[in-house]
Structures are given as structure tokens and as C-alpha cells.
Design a protein around this motif. Structure first.
Motif, PDB file in Angstrom:
ATOM      1  N   UNK A 443     -12.902   0.386  -1.027  1.00 33.61           N
ATOM      2  CA  UNK A 443     -14.157   0.364  -1.758  1.00 33.61           C
ATOM      3  C   UNK A 443     -15.029   1.575  -1.506  1.00 33.61           C
ATOM      4  N   UNK A 444     -14.653   2.431  -0.560  1.00 33.53           N
ATOM      5  CA  UNK A 444     -15.451   3.619  -0.269  1.00 33.53           C
ATOM      6  C   UNK A 444     -15.360   4.644  -1.392  1.00 33.53           C
ATOM      7  N   UNK A 445     -14.210   4.751  -2.016  1.00 29.60           N
ATOM      8  CA  UNK A 445     -14.009   5.623  -3.178  1.00 29.60           C
ATOM      9  C   UNK A 445     -13.159   4.832  -4.172  1.00 29.60           C
ATOM     10  N   UNK A 489      -3.627  -7.098  -1.226  1.00 32.51           N
ATOM     11  CA  UNK A 489      -4.303  -6.667  -2.446  1.00 32.51           C
ATOM     12  C   UNK A 489      -5.228  -7.761  -2.969  1.00 32.51           C
ATOM     13  N   UNK A 490      -4.898  -9.002  -2.673  1.00 29.79           N
ATOM     14  CA  UNK A 490      -5.827 -10.084  -3.000  1.00 29.79           C
ATOM     15  C   UNK A 490      -7.113  -9.948  -2.184  1.00 29.79           C
ATOM     16  N   UNK A 491      -6.988  -9.575  -0.908  1.00 26.69           N
ATOM     17  CA  UNK A 491      -8.177  -9.346  -0.069  1.00 26.69           C
ATOM     18  C   UNK A 491      -9.013  -8.181  -0.599  1.00 26.69           C
ATOM     19  N   UNK A 496     -14.156  -6.442  -3.285  1.00 28.84           N
ATOM     20  CA  UNK A 496     -14.860  -5.414  -4.056  1.00 28.84           C
ATOM     21  C   UNK A 496     -15.096  -5.794  -5.521  1.00 28.84           C
ATOM     22  N   UNK A 497     -14.580  -6.928  -5.963  1.00 28.35           N
ATOM     23  CA  UNK A 497     -14.779  -7.346  -7.360  1.00 28.35           C
ATOM     24  C   UNK A 497     -15.636  -8.590  -7.486  1.00 28.35           C
ATOM     25  N   UNK A 501     -21.074  -8.071  -5.063  1.00 29.86           N
ATOM     26  CA  UNK A 501     -20.829  -6.644  -4.834  1.00 29.86           C
ATOM     27  C   UNK A 501     -21.181  -5.824  -6.075  1.00 29.86           C
ATOM     28  N   UNK A 502     -20.813  -6.332  -7.223  1.00 29.39           N
ATOM     29  CA  UNK A 502     -21.118  -5.606  -8.455  1.00 29.39           C
ATOM     30  C   UNK A 502     -22.625  -5.547  -8.716  1.00 29.39           C
TER      31      UNK A 502
END
Length: 780
Positions: A443-445, A489-491, A496-497, A501-502
């Protein structure tokens, strides 16, 4: 336009997959051709010279003052063009007044070449593949004799390469601008020129007067023993004046400590360390004070985007580059020898302030990333060590550019993938820690995170497709590494979704587009082999999808996957009695064959189905469409219970039947609860905003399904705690029994030796060997 886009896409694909290999092969072939050309030139030159000096009798007679390579003034123009001589240098004359031959570079010009050549002679740290450019002998600007000694690029070589092949020069400039090798044993004499310590206050004349004595002392220091007084003196200078001379000596002593008990005849160490306290002191001083000294002389600045940078164009940075590289390389070597958690944490923490300085040294940075990721991902590392290593990785990701970030993300994913092969009670906690911590990096980039995540998920989909086409490749999908990859990838997407967060970011997450492909791959994997032996794997993947659905408010149809388990032959027929222990579904993806058709396994599968169904329905317990949503599942469960009650072919598992009956009652009660609240609304189904806000302020625990799930979670947590305590107690008891058995074997050996001695003594007494008897303690 279409053709140009295709060409651009093909070019990018070629650069990503094949360009590095093509360049390496081209370099290898060029080096071989270069050696052959040099050899042929030498042979042709010797043949022409011999032909030129050949006498009347056919023998070669060279003039005493004329040989290949002499000055042009000693022969005529015709003789010069007839002979196969080397091209003369038009540079400055040497000390003897004669012009030096082309490429015969002085050893004293090493300092001038360090800016363009980054040769790492004697480096003990393994770095990535050598990426030096290959040019011809005349283009490079150095002679044949030094061709094998100095493999670095000179200024003439770079200029010739820019003229001859500007595209390849541009590619190197963009992808590997400096190609810096690091030399752990590099000379740090240039640091003295920048020093401002107490030793530098003396006049240059005084230094010249005692130059010989200083040289003698330096020679003696090569075998000098490091003492506490020396370390204390350096520590005082570093604290008070930030002395670079003291920093230089500290780095040299730290390098000796990192290479302790290592013998190198070519590069002998300056100091010998024999006292453990001195070893500890030099480590503490170097790791704590050297970063402070560097920050004092080369302060780290931070940009508006949060990236840290150092002024690398200054002369001071170029002079201190060897000091920085030597110190970092010594830390890497030291990390490979440490085993104590406290020392490892201290060493890793010392790397954080050094990261902005190391961004210019890409090859050293690659080795550093690999080393830190190894500490973060190794199962043998403690949780505190893993967290410390992750903080270093995260700091590097924040301060670095896009290329370094991509290398960090790939290394982290590779470390997680490689070290999740063996999953059990001892490693599952560390693997979950790695997954939860590494998820933050993506999530940093998010633009770069999307690219790497898409590539990895696509690769998982390719493996799934190959397994569907070829059934023999099922083992490539049904293993712990694949399961942990999907769960990871679930984590990432769950973190981040999420709507929270959004809302904080003020925009939609770029990673949200990956939810659909990940869900499709996961559903394809769990349905690949629908047999009872792989029910644990199905439950593992359903938990991953439940996490994703809960975090992102995305509906994923999981009820059908659980109803398929109840419809299997394993759950329809009556089970067999067994004395096996209950299977732990948290650390299993495949059930042993001995568990199939047993009551223990059927009870465990039933508990998992009820738990996952309830966790699935609690996600939508406040939905206005819950009555219609839950009706097909309720009908299917009632039908299964009706079939299970048959005397001849029924399941006859009262525990499983009772759990499903309770779940059906809670679902019906929740549907009735929603119908009562829904009857009071006045908006139509087309009003999406009001439909989504239905019972938004109501806590889920106040719904029938929510209250049921909260109670079941508490019971499972308490049961899990009791089982874990019992497992630890049993494991401790087993270890104690092993120690006692080992002690018994040792005691048995002692008893056998005593009995043998007693028998020998008796035998010696019978045969009159009294000397042996008395020597063996026969008077007892």
C-alpha cells in the motif's frame, strides 16, 4: 497506431523477459572475442617485427636500442610504417621525459579513476551479476596487460561506447547508472583529508617531519591488538568532535571484528581482537555512533513526498563513499555470524539511518535486501527479530525510488513463498506474522503494488490452468505454498481496499481491480479436486475469501461451496467409530487417509461447515434482502437433515444434526427479524442509497445470527486455548521423557562401564595380577 502499440508492447515484453539474458550472452561472447583479437594482434605484431628485423642469414637481430614500442624519433618514417608497432600515445610525458604508451595508466591515478570505475577487488560479499560494458582494446584506452586486472569502465571507454552504440549507452544510463561494486577492504586514506579532529590541528610541516615514524607505526599497526583504551579514545572523539579520523579507525576495527577468526593472507586485518569485552565495545561504538557521524557531515534531507535523499554530488560524499560501503558490507558480514536476538536487533536497527546513503550503491543494496529479508522470513528467527527486520524493509521502501521498491516487494514475496512450505503448530504463527506485516508494503506505492500483485496472481492462475489441463500437475496447486500465496493476496486486498482506507485516502484503491481475479482463482482452486481428503484446503481458502468479503463489502457466493461438502459421500453415510485424535484444520490442508469415513473426521468437518456458514451469513445479517438471500440455504439444510434421519441410509450423527438444526433456527429467526424491520420502511428498492443504509446504525450483535456467532466465537476461542495449553503440556512432557531417556542411556552406560571394571578387577585378582588390582582401586 495499432502496429506501433504492438511494437511498443513487444519491446517492453522483450525488455522484461529476455533483455538481461541477451545482454549477458552478448557480454560473454564479446569478452571471448576480445581475448581472441588481442591474441591475434600480438601474434601478427610479433610476426611483422621479426620480419622487419630479419637479417641476411634469416635470423632475427633486434637493435639494442630499437624494439617494438620505441619512440618515433629513433627511426625513419618508412621504417615506422613497415613495422607492426603499437600506436604511440600523444599524452603528457612521464617523469623520465618519455611519452608513456597508450593505456599504461599509473597506479597513482587510482584516486582519479574511482569516480568512473567501481572495481571491488578482494570483496568478500557476493553481489549480483557483473554488468560491465565490453569494448575493444583500443576503445577502452588501456593495454593488454591490464585488461585482465582492471575490468571497470574508464571515461574513454564510456565516451567511446556513447559514440559507437548510443542506444545501449542510454539503456545502461537509465537502468544501472553507476554500476557500483563495493570493496569491503577498500582503502580509507581519503577520509583523512576531510578530518577535522584533534589530530588534524597540527601543521602540515609537523606531519611531514614525522612521516617516517607514522609509516613505521602504520606498519606496526597491521598486527596491533585492539584494546579498550583505543576504543574509548575513538568513542570520545566521535561523541565530542564527530571526528572522521576516529570514524575511519572505528570502521576498520569494526571490519576486523566482522571478519573475526578469518584468515586472509592477501588482505590481512589491521587489528587483532582477543578480548570479548573489546569485541562488544567496538560493535556498540560503531553501530551507534558511525551513523550519527555520517549524518553530521552528510545530513539526510527529506523531500515533500517523504523520500529521504543525500547530496551525492558533493566531493565529501564521494570521499566518504568507501567508508560507507565498507561499513555496510561489514554489517552484512556480521549479520551472517550472529545468533543472539539482542545483538541481531541492534545490528538491524543500525541499518535504518544508513539506508539513504546506500541508495546510490545498487549492488550493495541488493545484497542488503536479501540479507534483511532472510532474517524476516526465516522460521528460526524470533518474532522480535522479524519485526525489527520488517521495520528496516519498510523504511527502505519509504525512502527509496521505484526500482528499489520493486526489488523489495519481490524479495519479500519470494521470502514468504519459500519459507511457508512447512506449516505446523510451531511455524504457523510466524507465517501469519509475515503475511500481516508484508501486506502493508503493497500500500505504500499502490501503482507499483498493483503491477507486482497482478503479475503474481496471474502466475497463480497459470498454474491452476495447467493443473486443470494436466491432472498430473495437481501437486503444483495443492500445497502449502500455493494456499499461503492466495491467503497473502487476500490479506493485501483486505487491508488496502476497505471503505475506511479509501475514505482516508480520498480516492478508490488501485488494488480493488484485483479482487475479482483473485476470487476466481481461489474458487477454481478449492473446487479443483472436490474429494473429502482435501476438505481442509477448501476450508482454508473459504476463510481467506470471508476475510476479503468482510473487509471490502464484496459479495462472494460461498454458501454453495459449503453445501457441496454436506452433499459429499463422506457426510451422507453413517461414520465408523475411531480412536484417532481430532484433526486440527488450522494446520492441515490434506486429511490422512486413516481419517476418512471416521466419526472424528465427520464431526470436525461438520463443525467447520457450521462455523463457516454462520460466519458467511453474519456478513449480511443486516441486509434488507436477508430473507430471500438465506431461503435457498435453509431449504437445502432442511432437506439434508431429512435425509440424515432415515434409518437405513441416514447419517445418524446426532452431533452434526443438532448443530445444523440450531443454525437453521438462527437463520429463520434473523429472516423474521429483518422482515419485521423491513415492513416499516417507505422507500422503494430503486432507492439504492436508502437500501444500503438499512439498519446501518444497528450493531450486528443485536441480530439473531450476530448474537449466535459472537457466542460461538467465544466458545471456540476458549476451546482453542484449552487445546493449545494441553498440546504445549504434552510437548513439554514428551521432551522431559526424552531427556530422561537420554539420561537413562547415559546412566546405563556408566553402570555397564562400572560392571565391566569390577569384572576385570575380579579376574585380575583370581589370576594374581595384584598390581592391576591395586591400581584399579581394589582396596575398596
Amino acid at each position: 497506431m495499432g502496429a506501433s502499440k504492438k511494437n511498443a508492447k513487444a519491446t517492453k515484453k522483450f525488455e522484461q523477459k529476455h533483455l538481461s539474458g541477451v545482454l549477458e550472452r552478448r557480454k560473454a561472447v564479446a569478452k571471448i572475442k576480445q581475448k581472441q583479437q588481442i591474441k591475434e594482434k600480438k601474434q601478427a605484431k610479433r610476426a611483422k617485427d621479426d620480419e622487419f628485423f630479419k637479417g641476411a642469414d634469416g635470423t632475427v637481430k633486434r637493435p639494442a636500442n630499437k624494439k617494438p614500442g620505441t619512440q618515433g624519433t629513433e627511426m625513419s618514417v618508412d621504417d615506422f610504417f613497415k613495422g607492426g608497432f603499437e600506436i604511440l600515445d600523444k599524452g603528457a610525458p612521464t617523469e623520465n621525459g618519455k611519452t608513456a604508451a597508450l593505456g599504461k595508466r599509473k597506479r597513482g591515478e587510482a584516486n582519479a579513476r574511482e569516480e568512473t570505475s567501481d572495481q571491488s577487488d578482494g570483496s568478500d560479499v557476493d553481489v549480483s551479476d557483473n554488468e560491465e560494458d565490453v569494448v575493444t582494446d583500443s576503445e577502452a584506452g588501456f593495454s593488454d596487460e591490464e585488461d585482465e586486472e582492471d575490468l571497470g569502465m574508464s571515461k574513454n571507454a564510456m565516451a567511446a561506447l556513447a559514440e559507437k552504440d548510443p542506444e545501449f549507452y542510454k539503456f545502461l544510463k537509465e537502468n544501472d547508472p553507476e554500476a557500483l561494486d563495493f570493496d569491503e577492504n577498500a582503502s580509507l586514506d581519503e577520509v583523512d583529508e576531510l578530518s577535522g579532529s584533534d589530530e588534524e590541528d597540527e601543521q602540515p610541516k609537523k606531519k611531514q617531519k614525522k612521516g617516517k615514524k607514522a609509516q613505521e607505526e602504520e606498519v606496526d599497526d597491521s598486527a596491533h591488538e585492539l584494546t579498550k583504551a583505543m576504543v574509548a579514545k575513538w568513542e570520545k572523539a566521535l561523541n565530542e568532535t564527530k571526528s572522521l579520523k576516529a570514524a575511519k579507525q572505528t570502521v576498520i576495527a569494526f571490519r576486523c571484528a566482522a571478519h573475526l577468526n578469518e584468515e586472509d593472507e592477501e588482505n590481512p586485518q589491521r587489528y587483532s581482537i582477543k578480548n570479548p569485552e573489546v569485541f562488544h565495545n567496538i560493535l556498540m561504538v560503531a553501530l551507534k555512533l558511525i551513523p550519527e557521524v555520517l549524518n553530521h557531515h552528510l545530513p539526510v534531507k527529506e523531500s515533500a513526498a517523504g523520500r529521504a535523499y543525500v547530496q551525492t554530488e558533493t566531493k565529501k560524499f564521494k570521499t566518504l563513499s568507501n567508508l560507507i560501503k565498507s561499513f555496510a558490507a561489514s554489517i552484512i558480514r556480521l549479520l551472517g555470524t550472529l545468533s543472539d536476538d539482542a545483538t541481531v536487533k541492534l545490528t538491524l536497527n543500525a541499518l535504518q539511518p544508513l539506508l539513504p546513503y546506500l541508495l546510490s550503491f545498487r549492488k550493495l543494496l541488493k545484497v542488503l535486501i536479501k540479507t534483511i529479508v532472510a532474517f524476516w522470513s526465516q522460521p528460526a528467527s524470533s518474532d522480535s527479530t522479524k519485526i525489527t527486520a520488517f521495520l528496516v524493509i519498510r523504511r527502505l521502501t519509504v525512502v527509496s525510488d521505484k526500482g528499489v521498491r520493486e526489488a523489495v516487494l519481490k524479495a519479500a514475496y519470494r521470502g514468504l513463498f519459500d519459507n511457508s512450505k512447512h506449516t505446523n503448530h510451531n511455524t504457523i504463527q510466524g507465517i501469519n506474522l509475515m503475511k500481516n506485516s508484508a501486506a502493508e508494503l503493497w500500500g505504500l506505492d499502490q501503482s507499483l503494488g498493483y503491477t507486482t500483485a497482478f503479475t503474481s496472481i496471474r502466475q497463480l492462475a497459470i498454474h491452476l490452468r495447467n493443473s486443470i489441463i494436466n491432472n498430473k500437475q495437481v501437486h503444483n496447486v495443492y500445497n502449502w505454498q500455493f494456499v499461503h500465496a492466495l491467503d497473502f493476496w487476500s490479506c493485501v486486498l483486505s487491508e488496502h481496499c476497505s471503505p475506511l482506507k479509501e475514505a482516508e485516502a480520498g480516492k478508490e484503491s488501485q488494488l480493488k481491480l484485483l479482487i475479482y481475479p483473485l476470487v476466481q482463482v481461489t474458487l477454481g482452486v478449492l473446487r479443483l479436486i472436490p474429494t473429502a481428503i482435501y476438505f481442509p484446503l477448501r476450508f482454508q481458502l473459504i476463510r481467506s475469501l470471508l476475510r476479503l468479503s468482510r473487509a471490502t463489502d464484496t459479495y462472494i457466493p460461498l454458501a454453495s461451496c459449503l453445501l457441496e461438502v454436506l452433499s459429499s459421500a463422506e457426510m451422507k453415510k453413517a461414520p465408523k467409530q475411531s480412536t484417532l485424535k481430532p484433526l486440527d484444520f488450522a494446520v492441515a490442508y490434506k486429511a490422512p487417509k486413516s481419517y476418512l469415513r471416521t466419526r472424528v473426521y465427520q464431526d470436525g468437518v461438520g463443525e467447520q461447515v457450521v462455523e463457516l456458514l454462520s460466519e458467511f451469513f453474519v456478513l449480511w445479517a443486516k441486509s434488507i434482502a436477508f430473507p430471500e438471500f438465506s431461503l435457498p440455504v435453509v431449504i437445502s439444510l432442511k432437506r439434508w437433515l431429512k435425509e440424515a434421519r432415515k434409518r437405513s441410509t441416514g447419517n445418524k450423527n446426532g452431533k452434526l444434526g443438532g448443530s445444523l438444526v440450531l443454525l437453521v433456527q438462527k437463520l429463520e429467526a434473523n429472516a423474521k427479524f429483518i422482515e419485521e424491520r423491513r415492513a416499516k420502511v417507505e422507500f422503494a428498492p430503486k432507492d439504492r442509497a436508502q437500501v444500503e443504509g438499512f439498519l446501518k446504525d444497528l450493531e450486528v450483535e443485536r441480530t439473531p445470527v450476530g448474537a449466535f456467532v459472537v457466542g460461538q466465537r467465544k466458545l471456540r476461542e476458549e476451546r482453542r486455548r484449552v487445546v493449545e495449553e494441553a498440546r504445549k503440556a504434552e510437548e513439554g512432557k514428551r521432551r522431559e521423557e526424552e531427556r530422561e531417556a537420554l539420561g537413562g542411556v547415559m546412566m546405563g552406560g556408566v553402570r555397564r562401564r562400572r560392571r565391566m571394571r569390577w569384572m576385570l578387577m575380579r579376574r585380575s585378582r583370581w589370576f594374581g595380577d595384584w598390581d592391576f588390582w591395586y591400581e584399579s582401586g581394589g582396596d575398596t
